[in-house]
Every structure is written in structure tokens, then in C-alpha cells.
Write an enzyme that holds these catalytic residues in place. Structure first.
Site, PDB file in Angstrom:
ATOM      1  N   ASN A  71     -16.125  -6.560 -27.367  1.00  0.00           N
ATOM      2  CA  ASN A  71     -17.167  -7.297 -28.083  1.00  0.00           C
ATOM      3  C   ASN A  71     -16.903  -8.795 -28.007  1.00  0.00           C
ATOM      4  O   ASN A  71     -16.780  -9.319 -26.893  1.00  0.00           O
ATOM      5  CB  ASN A  71     -17.470  -6.735 -29.477  1.00  0.00           C
ATOM      6  CG  ASN A  71     -16.321  -6.569 -30.428  1.00  0.00           C
ATOM      7  OD1 ASN A  71     -15.384  -5.822 -30.171  1.00  0.00           O
ATOM      8  ND2 ASN A  71     -16.368  -7.252 -31.548  1.00  0.00           N
ATOM      9  N   ASP A  72     -16.840  -9.496 -29.108  1.00  0.00           N
ATOM     10  CA  ASP A  72     -16.935 -10.959 -29.118  1.00  0.00           C
ATOM     11  C   ASP A  72     -16.047 -11.686 -28.108  1.00  0.00           C
ATOM     12  O   ASP A  72     -14.851 -11.381 -27.993  1.00  0.00           O
ATOM     13  CB  ASP A  72     -16.521 -11.505 -30.498  1.00  0.00           C
ATOM     14  CG  ASP A  72     -17.175 -10.800 -31.653  1.00  0.00           C
ATOM     15  OD1 ASP A  72     -17.932  -9.843 -31.434  1.00  0.00           O
ATOM     16  OD2 ASP A  72     -16.927 -11.211 -32.805  1.00  0.00           O
ATOM     17  N   GLN A 101     -12.535  -9.565 -27.814  1.00  0.00           N
ATOM     18  CA  GLN A 101     -12.232  -8.425 -28.667  1.00  0.00           C
ATOM     19  C   GLN A 101     -12.286  -7.170 -27.801  1.00  0.00           C
ATOM     20  O   GLN A 101     -13.267  -6.931 -27.086  1.00  0.00           O
ATOM     21  CB  GLN A 101     -13.263  -8.333 -29.802  1.00  0.00           C
ATOM     22  CG  GLN A 101     -13.252  -9.551 -30.722  1.00  0.00           C
ATOM     23  CD  GLN A 101     -12.208  -9.418 -31.813  1.00  0.00           C
ATOM     24  OE1 GLN A 101     -12.357  -8.655 -32.755  1.00  0.00           O
ATOM     25  NE2 GLN A 101     -11.126 -10.185 -31.694  1.00  0.00           N
ATOM     26  N   TRP A 118     -15.947   0.758 -30.946  1.00  0.00           N
ATOM     27  CA  TRP A 118     -15.195  -0.280 -31.629  1.00  0.00           C
ATOM     28  C   TRP A 118     -13.986   0.313 -32.360  1.00  0.00           C
ATOM     29  O   TRP A 118     -14.091   1.372 -32.973  1.00  0.00           O
ATOM     30  CB  TRP A 118     -16.106  -1.018 -32.623  1.00  0.00           C
ATOM     31  CG  TRP A 118     -15.418  -2.158 -33.300  1.00  0.00           C
ATOM     32  CD1 TRP A 118     -15.293  -3.426 -32.834  1.00  0.00           C
ATOM     33  CD2 TRP A 118     -14.739  -2.108 -34.564  1.00  0.00           C
ATOM     34  NE1 TRP A 118     -14.567  -4.181 -33.714  1.00  0.00           N
ATOM     35  CE2 TRP A 118     -14.220  -3.405 -34.790  1.00  0.00           C
ATOM     36  CE3 TRP A 118     -14.503  -1.121 -35.513  1.00  0.00           C
ATOM     37  CZ2 TRP A 118     -13.502  -3.736 -35.937  1.00  0.00           C
ATOM     38  CZ3 TRP A 118     -13.787  -1.441 -36.652  1.00  0.00           C
ATOM     39  CH2 TRP A 118     -13.295  -2.739 -36.862  1.00  0.00           C
ATOM     40  N   SER A 175     -11.957 -12.063 -34.486  1.00  0.00           N
ATOM     41  CA  SER A 175     -12.372 -13.225 -33.695  1.00  0.00           C
ATOM     42  C   SER A 175     -11.848 -14.557 -34.185  1.00  0.00           C
ATOM     43  O   SER A 175     -11.494 -14.724 -35.352  1.00  0.00           O
ATOM     44  CB  SER A 175     -13.895 -13.267 -33.619  1.00  0.00           C
ATOM     45  OG  SER A 175     -14.328 -12.206 -32.812  1.00  0.00           O
ATOM     46  N   ARG A 231     -14.440 -14.633 -42.222  1.00  0.00           N
ATOM     47  CA  ARG A 231     -13.890 -14.445 -40.869  1.00  0.00           C
ATOM     48  C   ARG A 231     -14.470 -15.409 -39.832  1.00  0.00           C
ATOM     49  O   ARG A 231     -15.449 -16.084 -40.061  1.00  0.00           O
ATOM     50  CB  ARG A 231     -14.096 -12.995 -40.407  1.00  0.00           C
ATOM     51  CG  ARG A 231     -15.515 -12.476 -40.444  1.00  0.00           C
ATOM     52  CD  ARG A 231     -15.524 -10.988 -40.025  1.00  0.00           C
ATOM     53  NE  ARG A 231     -16.861 -10.423 -40.051  1.00  0.00           N
ATOM     54  CZ  ARG A 231     -17.390  -9.775 -41.096  1.00  0.00           C
ATOM     55  NH1 ARG A 231     -16.698  -9.630 -42.220  1.00  0.00           N
ATOM     56  NH2 ARG A 231     -18.611  -9.281 -41.034  1.00  0.00           N
ATOM     57  N   ASP A 283     -24.994 -10.843 -39.554  1.00  0.00           N
ATOM     58  CA  ASP A 283     -24.541  -9.460 -39.633  1.00  0.00           C
ATOM     59  C   ASP A 283     -25.699  -8.537 -40.023  1.00  0.00           C
ATOM     60  O   ASP A 283     -25.798  -7.413 -39.542  1.00  0.00           O
ATOM     61  CB  ASP A 283     -23.413  -9.395 -40.673  1.00  0.00           C
ATOM     62  CG  ASP A 283     -22.583  -8.139 -40.549  1.00  0.00           C
ATOM     63  OD1 ASP A 283     -22.693  -7.455 -39.516  1.00  0.00           O
ATOM     64  OD2 ASP A 283     -21.826  -7.843 -41.480  1.00  0.00           O
TER      65      ASP A 283
END
Ligand SMILES: *[C@@H]1O[C@H](CO)[C@@H](O)[C@H](O)[C@H]1NC(C)=O
Ligand SMILES: *[C@@H]1O[C@H](CO)[C@@H](O)[C@H](O)[C@H]1NC(C)=O
Ligand SMILES: *[C@@H]1O[C@H](CO)[C@@H](O)[C@H](O)[C@H]1NC(C)=O
Ligand SMILES: *[C@@H]1O[C@H](CO)[C@@H](O)[C@H](O)[C@H]1NC(C)=O
Length: 573
Positions: free
Chosen positions: A60-61, A77, A85, A121, A186, A274
Site C-alpha cells: 500500500n502507501d 508499506q 493487508w 507510513s 499517524r 479514511d
């Protein structure tokens, strides 16, 4: 900072497997899929040839992108043992051209109390003396989100392969005093230095449904103090993930370093929501005295605002490329396939082609264009002479590898009488695109490309424009229609749409699409609107793929320029 021992990787994996359960973040946790599936399919029609992805598993990120001594670094990530995930570490690859990448050992993985339940992240800042420093979110033993520092173990290693965590970690943490929600804290940004010589950064958060960019300051990069006010916040936007805050020049497309302030500079604040899984950004002014950011009037501060990409694009991050004086944007593109299909193919997620990003002359939006280095992959060019594309016609663009191509077209429009009226209630471009698909005949449009198309058009993805007569001006709509993209109905085939701020009476209308097997990444109006889609054709694969330019309006359209290239394969790990 001490030199810690570099743990063998099997221990790091073991730790993360044992300890990551129960930390869910905003990703669905498939507990039964956390072990290695090893049903790696040899038939891989959807793997990319020039979009970044590792050989297998979930990504991911993008994290901490930077250039250091001529080498580009991309961290991301990554789940080392599954296609969903979980077990997240910072995987690491480097490149000298942003196109070809070599993989390294994982740079950051759970090993200390401050990140024992996850290494999420973060960003890189280049400190004085040309010393990179990573700030990232760790998940601590109480499952709180905290911010940690890591620095290279050996600055002489050109690949910066090993990273040492600060013994002072965590440097920023929720406390009963600071009222930070420990589950919503975060993704620290790259830090910038204010005129007072202190570093600043923001961290994504929320209070109730108000999205927050919590501001911290530090003199030494170790001791961080939370500012009384966030840099910015917006009601009803929910958790702000992966915020990004950077300056842009108002008078040139040249990028500027993150700490640059002063005249001829505006600022951009981006957050990844989100709640909706969309990103939006605003353009505004950074008040150095108040340490606050205010979006310009008309720069909409919500999910209805401007987006880097109106398709799939999330958790993005920019960095300043000091070797070429440009700002580069990375973004994660997730799958539109089912988890069962992801397990079958053995991987999930890719990174978009890095984009150069700068402020449009209007000052009202950003422009984006794939980094020029990607053009080194172009081979076998096909040009079409200027021609008129009659209403209801289509022309095949043959002679290129249509499953792996770069195609650009400019349309010239002379007659506007047949443009349909834009109903003033049609304010949502995605909705208009969904209702008026490529097969719905119009006046001026739909015209554009049919990509990843099968010979009999049982499958195709349509990327196209429609021009409407709006209030006192013509309105250009750009759509990416996936509804016919695959005979496999397990995929998400949502149609995407965006308005493109061009005046078609004065300028030609351009469209560029990067096609890469399961990726359709499109740039309308010279980078004014971008739409990225994922598609999984069953017939239109490899050599069975076709590419067309079409016009399904009643009015003829002039093609003033059309070039297509086959794209070579890049070294992507
Ligand atoms: C640091 O990296 C350089 C270049 O790879 C290498 O020659 C040197 O031995 C390394 N130093 C240590 C202490 O590992
Ligand atoms: C803190 O964030 C979590 C995760 O989004 C949320 O479930 C919880 O309600 C938040 N707590 C408060 C007090 O806002
Ligand atoms: C990824 O894709 C799915 C389906 O296409 C979508 O519903 C989801 O929100 C996406 N997630 C993110 C983080 O973009
Ligand atoms: C163009 O319109 C016709 C008639 O509505 C339709 O049958 C055809 O599928 C359309 N073409 C595309 C590419 O959608």
C-alpha cells in the site's frame, strides 16, 4: 541515537506475525489469509510492465520518497507474507531514473517497543549536512499510534540499506494531557523549517468527525512539542490520513524545497480521507506568524474538493527532487478485483507512475504529468495524420503493443452548436459519467480512446470527453468507463469522472493514457484532470488487445495530433 543490531529478517517476520493481530487500522484484516498462500499463478495477464510493484504480496502507501546522492529511494508499506493487508514493514527499492528499480532488504520492521505492533507510513526529511531522517508511525504495545525516528546506519552506503531507530522513540505520543486520539494519530509529513530555525511537521488525526493536521515543532528533531492549534482542520471530513503540505511557485513550474517560503509561493495541503478513500487538496496561504494554513476562497475544503486523481489513487506523498528541481508525486493504486482473485494472482497493489506536480497558471489547481524519464521506455512510434473523426465512427490504432502502451491525442473542435445543455443540477462529474456511458450518444462527444479492447468489443475501457453548454461557457467532462472492461463480474467496475478546466473554443483538448495490462492511467487537458482505473480483461490480454480512437457524438471532431508508442518493460524489482 545508538547503533542497534540489524535483526535477521526471519525474526522480524516472526515478530510481526505474532504481534500484529488485533491492529486493524482502516484496512480489513483477513485473519485466515495471513500465512503465505503460495498458490502463485504462472499465468499473469494483469502484472504491470512499467508500474512499480514487487514480485508478490500486498503493498500500500508509498513511504519516505527522496533522492540522496543521486539515488532515488522508494519505501512502501508491504506485507512480506500475504496478498492482503497485515504484518506491515517498510520495503525498500532504489533507482537512478525513477523507472528501473532494484529491491533491498526491508528498511524498517517491528523490533522495538515503540513499533512492535506495526511500522506504518511516514516521510523523509533531509537534515542539514545532507543527512536523511525518517519519521514514521509505530504501533506500540498498547496499540497506540506513536511517531518514531530512524536514521541511516551508514551514510557511505549508497543504498542506505540499514536504518537505526532512535533510543528516544517514541518522539511523539498521545498523552492524557494532549488530547490526541491514540487510534487516530499517524503519517508524519516531511518536516519544514520556519524562519525561527525550528522544524515543523504535521500528523493526520481527527476529533469526532473533524479532520486535523496536528502541528509539532522541534529545535533538534528529537524533542517535539505539539502546537496549541492544528496547522489546519476541517469539519465532517473524518480522519486525515497521509497529510502532505508543501510550497509551490506561483510563477514557474519549477518545484521548490519543502522549507521555501516568501513571495511567489503558495502552499498545498492534501489529505487522504479514511471515510471515503478519496484524497483532496486545497491551495492556500501559510501564515508564518500564526503557523496556520488557510485555503484560498473557492478552494473547497472537503471530499467535494480538488483531487489529484478522480479514479483510484490514495495515500499519496510528494518529495522535492533537488537534482531536477521538481516536485514529484507518488500514489498507491489498489486493486479492483476480488480478494479471491488477488490470492490467485499472488499480489495486490501497485504504485502510480511518479508525476511531476506544479501550480497551474490560474493559481486555482495543480497540474500533473508523468515524469519525463518514463518516455525512455517508448519504442515503435505510430503517428496518425490529421483527420476528421465523423460522429459514430472509430479507428483502430494499430502497430503498437496495445496492452503496454502510451497514447496521446489532441482534439480540435470547431462547431459547438450540437453541445448538449448541462443541467445545472449536474454538479457531480462521476454521476454524469455513470449515467452517460460511452455507449450513450451525445452531441459533442463521447470521443476518446477505447483501450484494452477485445477484437469484437466484448471488452473495453472507454476514456473520453463530452462537451456541454453550461452557464456562459462550455463545460468539459472527462470519463473513465470501466463498465465493459471485463467479462469477469467479480471486479469493481465503477465509472469515474472529472470536470476539466479548459475552454475548448480556445484550446485543443488533449488526452494521454498510459496502458499497462491492468492499469489505465489517463491525463486530460495536459494534466488538469487525471483518472486512474484498474481493469482485468479476460479476452483483451497480451497480443489480443486492441486500441481505438472513437467518436460517438453526432458532431465530427478533428484529430490534430495522435501518437502512440509501444512501451518496453522496465526493471521493476
Ligand atoms: C559503509 O558503507 C561503505 C560503502 O558501502 C562500506 O565501504 C563501509 O565498510 C561501510 N561501513 C560500515 C561501518 O559498515
Ligand atoms: C478515536 O479514533 C477511533 C478510530 O477511528 C474511533 O473509533 C474513536 O471513536 C475515537 N475516539 C474519540 C474519543 O473520538
Ligand atoms: C480499494 O478498492 C476498493 C474496490 O475497488 C475500494 O472500495 C476501496 O475503498 C479502495 N481502498 C482504498 C484505500 O483506496
Ligand atoms: C456508440 O453508440 C452506439 C449506438 O448507441 C453503440 O451501439 C456503441 O456501442 C457505442 N460505442 C461505444 C464505444 O460505446
Amino acid at each position: 541515537m545508538t547503533i542497534s543490531s540489524f535483526w535477521p529478517c526471519f525474526i522480524c517476520l516472526l515478530c510481526s506475525v505474532l504481534l500484529s493481530h488485533g491492529v486493524e487500522a482502516s484496512h480489513h484484516l483477513y485473519r485466515n489469509l495471513q500465512a503465505d498462500q503460495s498458490t502463485f499463478d504462472n499465468n499473469q495477464p494483469y502484472r504491470t510492465s512499467y508500474h512499480f510493484q514487487p514480485p508478490k504480496n500486498w503493498i500500500n502507501d508509498p513511504n519516505g520518497p527522496m533522492i540522496y546522492k543521486g539515488i532515488y529511494h522508494l519505501f512502501y508499506q508491504y506485507n512480506p507474507i500475504g496478498v492482503v493487508w497485515g504484518n506491515i514493514v517498510w520495503a525498500h527499492s532504489t533507482s537512478t531514473d525513477l523507472v528501473n528499480w532494484i529491491p533491498h532488504e526491508h528498511a524498517i520492521y517491528p523490533s522495538h517497543p515503540a513499533d512492535i505492533n506495526g511500522c506504518w507510513s511516514g516521510s523523509t526529511t533531509i537534515l542539514p549536512g545532507d543527512k536523511p531522517a525518517i519519521l514514521y508511525t509505530g504501533i506500540d504495545p498498547q496499540n497506540q499510534q506513536v511517531q518514531n525516528l530512524a536514521v541511516p546506519k551508514n551514510l557511505s552506503d549508497p543504498y542506505l540499506r540499514e536504518w537505526v531507530k532512535s533510543p528516544k522513540n517514541p518522539l511523539m505520543a498521545p498523552t492524557p494531557m494532549n488530547e490526541i486520539n491514540a487510534s487516530s494519530f499517524r503519517d508524519p509529513t516531511t518536516a519544514w523549517m520556519g524562519p525561527d530555525g525550528r522544524w515543523r511537521l504535521i500528523i493526520g488525526s481527527k476529533r469526532n468527525q473533524r479532520g486535523l493536521a496536528i502541528l509539532y515543532r522541534s529545535k533538534d528533531f528529537i524533542k517535539w512539542t505539539k502546537a496549541q492549534h492544528p496547522l489546519h482542520s476541517a469539519k465532517n471530513t473524518g480522519m486525515w490520513e497521509c497529510p502532505d503540505f508543501f510550497p509551490v511557485s506561483t510563477d514557474t513550474p519549477i518545484g521548490v524545497e519543502t522549507s521555501v517560503m516568501g513571495p511567489n509561493i503558495k502552499h498545498v495541503l492534501k489529505s487522504s480521507l479514511d471515510n471515503t478513500k478519496h484524497e483532496y487538496y486545497t491551495i492556500g496561504t501559510y501564515n508564518l506568524v500564526k503557523d496556520r494554513y488557510t485555503p484560498d476562497k473557492g478552494s473547497v475544503d472537503s471530499d467535494a474538493g480538488l483531487r489529484y486523481d478522480y479514479g483510484k489513487f490514495y495515500a499519496s506523498k510528494t518529495f522535492f527532487d533537488s537534482s531536477k528541481n521538481r516536485r514529484i508525486l507518488w500514489g498507491w493504486i489498489n486493486e479492483s478485483s476480488s480478494v479471491a482473485d488477488d490470492v490467485k494472482k499472488g499480489w495486490s497493489g501497485i504504485q502510480a507512475i511518479p508525476r511531476t506536480i506544479w501550480l497551474d497558471k490560474s493559481g486555482k489547481q495543480l497540474l500533473q504529468w508523468p515524469i519525463f524519464e518514463i518516455e525512455q521506455l517508448r519504442t515503435k512510434r505510430v503517428d496518425s495524420p490529421t483527420k476528421v473523426l465523423k460522429g459514430g465512427s472509430m479507428v483502430e490504432i494499430s502497430g503498437v503493443t496495445a496492452a503496454q502502451a502510451d497514447v496521446e491525442v489532441s482534439f480540435g473542435i470547431k462547431a459547438f452548436e450540437k453541445a448538449e445543455m448541462l443541467d445545472p443540477s449536474w454538479t457531480n462529474p462521476q454521476m454524469i459519467c455513470s449515467q452517460k456511458s460511452a455507449s450513450v450518444k451525445g452531441g459533442l462527444g463521447p470521443f476518446g480512446f477505447l483501450v484494452l479492447a477485445s477484437k469484437g468489443l466484448q471488452e473495453y475501457t472507454a476514456v473520453f470527453f463530452r462537451i456541454f453548454k453550461g452557464q456562459g461557457k462550455y463545460v468539459v467532462l472527462m470519463c473513465s468507463d470501466q463498465s465493459r472492461s471485463s467479462l469477469n463480474n467479480d471486479n469493481d467496475k465503477t465509472t469515474y469522472g472529472a470536470f476539466v478546466d479548459v475552454d475548448p473554443t480556445k484550446e485543443e483538448l488533449s488526452l494521454k493514457t498510459l496502458i499497462d495490462h491492468s492499469i489505465v492511467e489517463s491525463f486530460g487537458g495536459m494534466g488538469k484532470a487525471c483518472i486512474t482505473a484498474r481493469v482485468y480483461p479476460t479476452l483483451a490480454i497480451h497480443d489480443e488487445t486492441h486500441l481505438y480512437v472513437f467518436n460517438n457524438g453526432t458532431e465530427s471532431i478533428k484529430i490534430s495530433r495522435l501518437s502512440a508508442w509501444s512501451m518496453k518493460k522496465a526493471q521493476i524489482n
